[in-house]
Design a protein around this motif. Structure first.
Motif, PDB file in Angstrom:
ATOM      1  N   ILE A   1      31.665  35.849  35.382  1.00  0.00           N
ATOM      2  CA  ILE A   1      32.250  36.389  36.611  1.00  0.00           C
ATOM      3  C   ILE A   1      33.754  36.149  36.637  1.00  0.00           C
ATOM      4  O   ILE A   1      34.545  37.014  37.019  1.00  0.00           O
ATOM      5  CB  ILE A   1      31.568  35.764  37.839  1.00  0.00           C
ATOM      6  CG1 ILE A   1      30.135  36.295  37.954  1.00  0.00           C
ATOM      7  CG2 ILE A   1      32.347  36.059  39.120  1.00  0.00           C
ATOM      8  CD1 ILE A   1      29.320  35.642  39.038  1.00  0.00           C
ATOM      9  N   CYS A   2      34.169  34.960  36.195  1.00  0.00           N
ATOM     10  CA  CYS A   2      35.591  34.629  36.180  1.00  0.00           C
ATOM     11  C   CYS A   2      36.363  35.443  35.145  1.00  0.00           C
ATOM     12  O   CYS A   2      37.595  35.542  35.223  1.00  0.00           O
ATOM     13  CB  CYS A   2      35.789  33.142  35.903  1.00  0.00           C
ATOM     14  SG  CYS A   2      35.063  32.044  37.141  1.00  0.00           S
ATOM     15  N   GLN A   3      35.670  36.019  34.182  1.00  0.00           N
ATOM     16  CA  GLN A   3      36.324  36.778  33.122  1.00  0.00           C
ATOM     17  C   GLN A   3      36.641  38.217  33.516  1.00  0.00           C
ATOM     18  O   GLN A   3      37.350  38.918  32.792  1.00  0.00           O
ATOM     19  CB  GLN A   3      35.439  36.788  31.865  1.00  0.00           C
ATOM     20  CG  GLN A   3      35.337  35.437  31.193  1.00  0.00           C
ATOM     21  CD  GLN A   3      34.356  35.440  30.036  1.00  0.00           C
ATOM     22  OE1 GLN A   3      33.519  36.337  29.919  1.00  0.00           O
ATOM     23  NE2 GLN A   3      34.433  34.429  29.183  1.00  0.00           N
TER      24      GLN A   3
ATOM     25  N   CYS B   1      39.969  38.575  50.030  1.00  0.00           N
ATOM     26  CA  CYS B   1      40.885  38.766  48.902  1.00  0.00           C
ATOM     27  C   CYS B   1      41.729  39.993  49.195  1.00  0.00           C
ATOM     28  O   CYS B   1      41.562  40.660  50.218  1.00  0.00           O
ATOM     29  CB  CYS B   1      40.122  38.910  47.581  1.00  0.00           C
ATOM     30  SG  CYS B   1      38.963  40.293  47.523  1.00  0.00           S
TER      31      CYS B   1
ATOM     32  N   GLU C   1      38.768  30.172  30.175  1.00  0.00           N
ATOM     33  CA  GLU C   1      37.807  31.106  30.753  1.00  0.00           C
ATOM     34  C   GLU C   1      37.436  32.248  29.839  1.00  0.00           C
ATOM     35  O   GLU C   1      36.442  32.935  30.077  1.00  0.00           O
ATOM     36  CB  GLU C   1      38.319  31.670  32.080  1.00  0.00           C
ATOM     37  CG  GLU C   1      39.604  32.441  32.003  1.00  0.00           C
ATOM     38  CD  GLU C   1      40.812  31.568  32.295  1.00  0.00           C
ATOM     39  OE1 GLU C   1      41.689  32.008  33.059  1.00  0.00           O
ATOM     40  OE2 GLU C   1      40.892  30.447  31.749  1.00  0.00           O
TER      41      GLU C   1
ATOM     42  N   ARG D   1      38.022  40.626  36.680  1.00  0.00           N
ATOM     43  CA  ARG D   1      38.633  40.604  38.010  1.00  0.00           C
ATOM     44  C   ARG D   1      37.803  41.371  39.040  1.00  0.00           C
ATOM     45  O   ARG D   1      37.763  40.998  40.212  1.00  0.00           O
ATOM     46  CB  ARG D   1      40.047  41.178  37.949  1.00  0.00           C
ATOM     47  CG  ARG D   1      41.043  40.347  37.164  1.00  0.00           C
ATOM     48  CD  ARG D   1      42.432  40.964  37.239  1.00  0.00           C
ATOM     49  NE  ARG D   1      43.352  40.330  36.316  1.00  0.00           N
ATOM     50  CZ  ARG D   1      44.009  39.194  36.575  1.00  0.00           C
ATOM     51  NH1 ARG D   1      43.826  38.586  37.728  1.00  0.00           N
ATOM     52  NH2 ARG D   1      44.837  38.681  35.676  1.00  0.00           N
TER      53      ARG D   1
ATOM     54  N   ASP E   1      34.456  41.739  39.058  1.00  0.00           N
ATOM     55  CA  ASP E   1      33.314  40.884  39.405  1.00  0.00           C
ATOM     56  C   ASP E   1      33.772  39.697  40.247  1.00  0.00           C
ATOM     57  O   ASP E   1      33.067  39.266  41.167  1.00  0.00           O
ATOM     58  CB  ASP E   1      32.628  40.377  38.136  1.00  0.00           C
ATOM     59  CG  ASP E   1      31.929  41.486  37.367  1.00  0.00           C
ATOM     60  OD1 ASP E   1      31.724  42.580  37.942  1.00  0.00           O
ATOM     61  OD2 ASP E   1      31.603  41.265  36.182  1.00  0.00           O
ATOM     62  N   GLU E   2      34.943  39.179  39.930  1.00  0.00           N
ATOM     63  CA  GLU E   2      35.484  38.026  40.641  1.00  0.00           C
ATOM     64  C   GLU E   2      35.719  38.372  42.116  1.00  0.00           C
ATOM     65  O   GLU E   2      35.338  37.608  43.019  1.00  0.00           O
ATOM     66  CB  GLU E   2      36.789  37.608  39.958  1.00  0.00           C
ATOM     67  CG  GLU E   2      37.403  36.325  40.436  1.00  0.00           C
ATOM     68  CD  GLU E   2      38.632  35.998  39.599  1.00  0.00           C
ATOM     69  OE1 GLU E   2      38.620  34.943  38.949  1.00  0.00           O
ATOM     70  OE2 GLU E   2      39.599  36.784  39.578  1.00  0.00           O
ATOM     71  N   LYS E   3      36.322  39.519  42.358  1.00  0.00           N
ATOM     72  CA  LYS E   3      36.595  39.905  43.745  1.00  0.00           C
ATOM     73  C   LYS E   3      35.303  40.192  44.501  1.00  0.00           C
ATOM     74  O   LYS E   3      35.188  39.879  45.689  1.00  0.00           O
ATOM     75  CB  LYS E   3      37.546  41.101  43.773  1.00  0.00           C
ATOM     76  CG  LYS E   3      38.953  40.736  43.298  1.00  0.00           C
ATOM     77  CD  LYS E   3      39.921  41.861  43.479  1.00  0.00           C
ATOM     78  CE  LYS E   3      41.295  41.478  42.918  1.00  0.00           C
ATOM     79  NZ  LYS E   3      41.859  40.267  43.566  1.00  0.00           N
TER      80      LYS E   3
ATOM     81  N   HIS F   1      32.582  38.647  43.956  1.00  0.00           N
ATOM     82  CA  HIS F   1      32.032  37.323  44.261  1.00  0.00           C
ATOM     83  C   HIS F   1      32.727  36.699  45.458  1.00  0.00           C
ATOM     84  O   HIS F   1      32.073  36.079  46.305  1.00  0.00           O
ATOM     85  CB  HIS F   1      32.155  36.395  43.056  1.00  0.00           C
ATOM     86  CG  HIS F   1      31.674  35.009  43.350  1.00  0.00           C
ATOM     87  ND1 HIS F   1      30.347  34.688  43.401  1.00  0.00           N
ATOM     88  CD2 HIS F   1      32.345  33.871  43.677  1.00  0.00           C
ATOM     89  CE1 HIS F   1      30.213  33.418  43.734  1.00  0.00           C
ATOM     90  NE2 HIS F   1      31.413  32.900  43.904  1.00  0.00           N
TER      91      HIS F   1
ATOM     92  N   GLU G   1      42.550  34.449  42.398  1.00  0.00           N
ATOM     93  CA  GLU G   1      41.665  34.378  41.249  1.00  0.00           C
ATOM     94  C   GLU G   1      41.148  32.961  41.106  1.00  0.00           C
ATOM     95  O   GLU G   1      41.599  32.042  41.798  1.00  0.00           O
ATOM     96  CB  GLU G   1      42.379  34.820  39.972  1.00  0.00           C
ATOM     97  CG  GLU G   1      43.610  33.997  39.610  1.00  0.00           C
ATOM     98  CD  GLU G   1      44.373  34.595  38.431  1.00  0.00           C
ATOM     99  OE1 GLU G   1      44.278  35.824  38.211  1.00  0.00           O
ATOM    100  OE2 GLU G   1      45.056  33.834  37.728  1.00  0.00           O
TER     101      GLU G   1
END
Length: 397
Positions: A108-110, A126, A83, A112, A114-116, A118, A278
């Motif tokens: 987005i996966c890179q 989450c 990733e 945290r 942005d990931e949350k 999403h 994650e």
């Protein structure tokens, strides 16, 4: 070149490129070659595990424009094996070739934070959290988030870039130690167990999934995966799959995606509940068992998704336990002596499948391989796995 579609897939004989030359890339290359594709790996390491087995190894940095141009010249489509490959490099490649997953999804996966965000957009819960980028953010952290776990927003994996904090003073000190970079503070939760779900999604929106996997981590690194998940109800498993599917759909994702979940104890003694931890935009360590326990592996589905081939639903044909093999197994006397683990005894066990990744140097915590123990039922697979762990000097589970 046009994007692969379900009615016009990229067929065997074409060349598939992969950004990254680690063990995930190596297993992707093997799967692609088994289906009749040629492969090209871009990785700066001359001895990268994937580069050593690929038809073509482009030894270049992931941001090197000459290397990227060469990969686009030789590959008909491109994927990634980790990733943290620069998302911008994937965007550059996408100007000339189909890239799956897309750079925007990987970006987005890179991060945290942005990931949350999403996860929330996808309607998936989450952990309660706060994003810390400045002194003002630090001062504004709600007291209810402590005790918590502070994680760097970018680049942390396998327990790296994390600190457990109990109060505001420890939080401030941990943020200082982490370099005052952007971080996410997550509330520490009543964790029962950890799960993961691996899905594959095509450009046409078709989605298939593997069974829910129950995972045990030690020191932040995956140690054991059991399938079927022994302590998960059918209802909770179905919920986990639905959440992973929603996350993939919200991304418009194409490729293999792993979503990791925490199972939490209910405060009132009710049914356990899930929160997303994650996601990884690639095949995942917890899915390596699919090479031996399923009729289609996660790596074959990665090939199928990126080329537009049909995504046949995978079937689990054997119960299994997977043991992660870290470099510590090869090291004795504080690392001064390197030994060979007792493979002859391990491979005498029924249903033992050893996979070593071709890494020359064993180091503490380095993923050197994995061992999958398959059996006619969950009890048999677990019993054999415990025997294997004892032979290797690994803790029981």
């Amino acid at each position: 070149m046009t994007q692969p579609r379900a009615d016009r897939p990229l067929l065997p004989g074409a060349t598939l490129g992969v950004m990254g030359g680690g063990q995930l890339g190596r297993m992707f290359v093997h799967a692609a070659q088994a289906l009749g594709y040629r492969t090209a790996v871009l990785d700066p390491d001359p001895d990268s595990p994937a580069g050593l087995v690929s038809h073509r190894h482009i030894q270049a940095d992931y941001l090197d424009p000459v290397g990227l141009a060469l990969l686009a010249d030789v590959a008909d489509a491109v994927t990634t094996e980790f990733e943290n490959v620069p998302a911008q490099s994937l965007r550059v490649l996408a100007e000339r070739r189909p890239v799956a997953p897309a750079g925007d999804a990987v970006a987005i996966c890179q991060d945290r934070a942005d990931e949350k965000a999403h996860f929330s957009r996808a309607g998936v819960p989450c952990a309660p959290h706060a994003v810390i980028r400045t002194e003002a953010d630090l001062a504004a952290v709600p007291a209810g988030l402590l005790p918590g776990i502070l994680k760097t927003a970018r680049m942390g994996y396998d327990g790296k870039g994390q600190a457990r904090v109990n109060d505001a003073a420890e939080l401030a000190a941990a943020w200082q130690r982490l370099g005052r970079v952007a971080c996410v503070l997550e509330q520490r939760l009543p964790l029962l167990r950890e799960l993961s779900v691996i899905v594959a999604r095509g450009a046409d929106g078709q989605l298939v999934n593997f069974p829910v996997q129950q995972n045990l981590h030690r020191d932040g690194i995956l140690a054991v995966t059991e399938v079927p998940a022994p302590d998960v109800s059918p209802q909770l498993a179905q919920q986990a799959v639905q959440c992973a599917a929603a996350i993939a759909a919200e991304l418009g994702y194409v490729g293999v995606l792993c979503v990791e979940f925490f199972v939490l104890a209910d405060d009132d003694g009710g049914e356990p509940r899930l929160v997303a931890n994650e996601m990884a935009p690639r095949p995942h360590n917890s899915g390596h068992y699919t090479l031996n326990a399923c009729d289609i592996s996660q790596f074959e589905l990665q090939v199928r998704a990126m080329t537009g081939l049909p995504l046949a639903p995978p079937r689990l044909h054997s119960c299994c336990v997977m043991l992660n093999l870290l470099g510590d197994l090869w090291l004795r006397d504080g690392g001064s002596t390197q030994v060979t683990p007792p493979w002859e005894q391990v491979l005498a066990l029924p249903g033992a499948h050893l996979h070593l990744y071709g890494k020359a140097d064993a180091r503490p915590g380095r993923k050197m391989g994995h061992l999958t123990l398959t059996g006619p039922n969950a009890e048999a697979a677990r019993d054999t796995a415990l025997r294997a762990a004892a032979l290797l000097g690994l803790p029981g589970f």
